[in-house]
Write an enzyme that holds these catalytic residues in place. Structure first.
Site, PDB file in Angstrom:
ATOM      1  N   ARG A  51       0.750  -1.189  -0.075  1.00 18.46           N
ATOM      2  CA  ARG A  51      -0.195  -0.100   0.062  1.00 18.46           C
ATOM      3  C   ARG A  51       0.893   1.143  -0.292  1.00 18.46           C
ATOM      4  NH1 ARG A  51      -4.674  -1.224   4.213  1.00 18.46           N
ATOM      5  NH2 ARG A  51      -3.228  -1.769   5.346  1.00 18.46           N
ATOM      6  N   GLU A  88       3.453  -7.461  12.981  1.00 18.53           N
ATOM      7  CA  GLU A  88       2.453  -7.978  14.188  1.00 18.53           C
ATOM      8  C   GLU A  88       2.124  -9.323  14.149  1.00 18.53           C
ATOM      9  OE1 GLU A  88       0.529  -4.112  11.988  1.00 18.53           O
ATOM     10  OE2 GLU A  88       2.248  -5.444  11.566  1.00 18.53           O
TER      11      GLU A  88
END
Length: 166
Positions: A51, A88
């Site tokens: 992105r 994460e």
């Protein structure tokens, strides 16, 4: 214009979906202009897969700068620099083409979300290894409490962080 998607890409993760923002020309223009405001003086915009590509390329055009992609391992041809980092929810390796940045380049690093800071730390390190100076980091949003801001400060002391949607 950013929606939460619980349980994606795996249970316990809340994915920040920017597709509605990207689909709206006015919102995309405002986001591009807002991110570009963090980069006066930058002559290269580095966008992190994937992105960061979508956001970084129009930011580069807005600034009159070149665009440089930082990609996942195995996606770039030729000689590359690489940096491993923790996500994460896993681990990954980022790569930068060796000749994409050189000493003297002033870089604005663009990504969508700052979470734990592993991705931005790896990208900042790649830029530094190439000899470029990171003059700013711009992200659409920050997930507070995950340590990303602190990790960025350790990796690149004094480099300003611009969060468009705090």
């Amino acid at each position: 214009m950013v929606r939460d998607v619980p349980g994606f890409p795996e249970p316990g993760v809340v994915f920040k979906d920017i597709a509605p923002l990207l689909a709206d020309p006015g919102a995309l223009r405002l986001a591009t202009e807002g991110l570009a405001a963090a980069g006066p003086g930058a002559d290269r915009v580095v966008g992190v897969e994937a992105r960061g590509f979508i956001l970084g390329a129009p930011v580069a055009l807005h600034l009159g700068a070149g665009f440089v992609p930082v990609r996942k391992k195995g996606k770039l041809p030729g000689a590359t620099l690489e940096a491993a980092y923790a996500l994460e929810y896993g681990e990954a390796v980022l790569q930068l083409q060796e000749d994409a940045l050189v000493a003297g380049h002033r870089v604005l690093l663009v990504d969508d979300v700052l979470a734990t800071g592993g991705t931005v730390e790896a990208a900042v390190g790649l830029c530094a290894r190439a000899g470029a100076e990171v003059v700013g980091v711009a992200v659409l949003l920050e997930l507070p409490g995950l340590g990303g801001r602190e990790r960025l400060e350790r990796a690149a002391p004094g480099v300003p962080l611009h969060v468009l949607l705090p």
